[in-house]
Design a protein around this motif. Structure first.
Motif, PDB file in Angstrom:
ATOM      1  N   GLN A 184     -47.369   1.655 -24.205  1.00 21.33           N
ATOM      2  CA  GLN A 184     -48.163   2.658 -24.918  1.00 21.33           C
ATOM      3  C   GLN A 184     -48.661   3.735 -23.958  1.00 21.33           C
ATOM      4  O   GLN A 184     -48.784   4.894 -24.324  1.00 21.33           O
ATOM      5  CB  GLN A 184     -49.335   1.988 -25.623  1.00 21.33           C
TER       6      GLN A 184
ATOM      7  N   TRP B 121     -47.689   3.072 -32.374  1.00 20.54           N
ATOM      8  CA  TRP B 121     -48.205   1.833 -31.806  1.00 20.54           C
ATOM      9  C   TRP B 121     -49.130   1.069 -32.739  1.00 20.54           C
ATOM     10  O   TRP B 121     -49.421  -0.111 -32.500  1.00 20.54           O
ATOM     11  CB  TRP B 121     -48.908   2.137 -30.483  1.00 20.54           C
TER      12      TRP B 121
ATOM     13  N   ASN C 162     -48.514  -3.864 -26.556  1.00 21.14           N
ATOM     14  CA  ASN C 162     -48.423  -2.458 -26.166  1.00 21.14           C
ATOM     15  C   ASN C 162     -47.081  -2.160 -25.488  1.00 21.14           C
ATOM     16  O   ASN C 162     -46.985  -1.279 -24.650  1.00 21.14           O
ATOM     17  CB  ASN C 162     -49.578  -2.065 -25.254  1.00 21.14           C
TER      18      ASN C 162
ATOM     19  N   THR D  19     -46.031   7.255 -28.941  1.00 25.45           N
ATOM     20  CA  THR D  19     -45.297   7.751 -27.786  1.00 25.45           C
ATOM     21  C   THR D  19     -44.437   8.905 -28.270  1.00 25.45           C
ATOM     22  O   THR D  19     -43.679   8.765 -29.233  1.00 25.45           O
ATOM     23  CB  THR D  19     -44.408   6.662 -27.164  1.00 25.45           C
TER      24      THR D  19
ATOM     25  N   TYR E 243     -47.564  -2.211 -33.935  1.00 23.33           N
ATOM     26  CA  TYR E 243     -47.091  -3.225 -32.998  1.00 23.33           C
ATOM     27  C   TYR E 243     -48.234  -4.087 -32.462  1.00 23.33           C
ATOM     28  O   TYR E 243     -49.329  -3.597 -32.198  1.00 23.33           O
ATOM     29  CB  TYR E 243     -46.341  -2.571 -31.837  1.00 23.33           C
TER      30      TYR E 243
END
Length: 375
Positions: free
Chosen positions: A350, A278, A284, A218, A281
């Motif tokens: 996301q 992302w 999302n 992001t 992780y």
């Protein structure tokens, strides 16, 4: 730059009462804060105040006074150790020794290694004071460590006498302000946080799961923070964000992101900065807590508190926001011009794109998904 939409003690309660946790983790805006009694000065603020008085008294030396004046007029802010290190008079050399000691004490109070170097800076309180800062003028010296909510500011004259200045209006008399190089302090603090998070498995890279072609992120295209009650004696802000979520191992994860460009309120910045990677992780979704170092942040204690709090949170098989866990990890005493809460964004996805308003209404950012290619 001050960020004060919410007081921390009421902030946590407001978030807990105003945020409705669902399986999707949706959140409503936080409620307004109630202002309490003024907190006691912190260790850093006390050191800054003592330094301001010592400088004021040292300015009875004509040579040192001229040296400081020239430096203040030719630079936005002056490295006090470097300046006093060039002094040739006895009073200037004595001040240099005192500043070295003060810098070491400030580094310790902020949980930083003494190798961080000189942190104390001096600047004019406002640009409008430049014309009044003549060779014959007798400027006062104050500390920027006073609370943003203070209505008066203590400044010292060359006899060491205290004068109370109105924080709401710029004085006609020139005032030197002793402050901290927050840019250097935050950079050193981010290193402390990164190290602590990595050691506790809270920010370990997940490179093995990364797509061979790259990874999704992001990106912040634009960001603005509101504040219209900035006192004249405060300098530029130094902000950072804590991105929280769950890592691929199911543990709570936190990544610290320095945002050194965010200096002024009511100003739109276009950083094109990566905020979330992302590939690190499990879900999302992630949360963002934006904070400002107003001078007193102890990064070692901050890292210890955050790791202790986040390590107790287990993955329940569905995403849950972690903003309240981050804020609850911080003792009330830390919010004395300490890591000020600026804004928070819940359940950043996301696929989030466009303008996202913060939960407390103190800022917004425009984001977009961004694919970082591997070469």
């Amino acid at each position: 730059m001050s960020k004060r939409p919410l007081r921390p003690t009421t902030l946590v309660a407001a978030i807990l009462s105003a945020i409705t946790f669902t399986t999707a983790g949706t959140a409503a805006a936080a409620a307004p804060a109630h202002h309490g009694a003024a907190p006691a000065p912190s260790a850093v603020s006390r050191i800054e105040d003592q330094t301001a008085r010592a400088i004021a008294v040292a300015l009875t030396d004509p040579a040192l006074r001229a040296q400081v004046r020239s430096a203040a007029l030719s630079s936005h802010e002056v490295d006090l150790q470097a300046l006093s290190g060039r002094a040739t008079t006895a009073s200037g050399k004595a001040l240099h020794s005192r500043l070295q000691s003060a810098d070491r004490r400030i580094a310790a109070a902020k949980g930083l290694d003494a190798k961080v170097g000189s942190l104390l800076r001096l600047r004019l309180g406002a640009d409008s004071m430049r014309t009044a800062l003549t060779a014959e003028s007798e400027p006062l010296v104050a500390s920027a460590g006073a609370s943003d909510d203070s209505t008066t500011l203590t400044a010292y004259d060359s006899r060491g006498r205290a004068h109370k200045l109105d924080t709401r209006s710029v004085p006609n008399r020139p005032v030197y302000v002793v402050d901290i190089d927050e840019s250097r302090a935050v950079a050193a603090g981010m290193a402390i946080l990164h190290k602590a998070f990595a050691e506790h498995g809270l920010s370990t890279p997940a490179a093995t799961t990364m797509d061979a072609a790259g990874w999704w992120a992001t990106k912040v295209d634009a960001v603005e923070v509101y504040d219209d009650q900035e006192p004249w004696f405060k300098g530029d802000a130094e902000m950072f964000s804590l991105v929280t979520g769950f890592g691929l191992d199911g543990k709570a994860r936190v990544d610290s992101v320095d945002m050194p460009y965010l200096n002024n309120d009511n100003t739109v910045y276009y950083p094109n900065q990566i905020l979330v990677n992302w590939s690190n992780y499990k879900y999302n979704l992630a949360d963002v807590v934006m904070m400002e170092d107003d001078g007193d942040t102890n990064y070692l204690s901050l890292a210890q508190a955050l790791t202790t709090a986040l390590l107790t949170i287990a993955d329940q098989g569905t995403y849950i926001p972690l903003v309240n866990a981050v804020l609850n990890a911080m003792p009330t005493s830390w919010w004395t011009d300490d890591p000020d809460y600026v804004e928070s964004w819940y359940t950043l996805a996301q696929g989030s794109t466009g303008r996202l308003n913060g939960a407390s209404g103190n800022g917004w950012m425009t984001v977009e998904p961004y694919f970082v290619q591997q070469f």
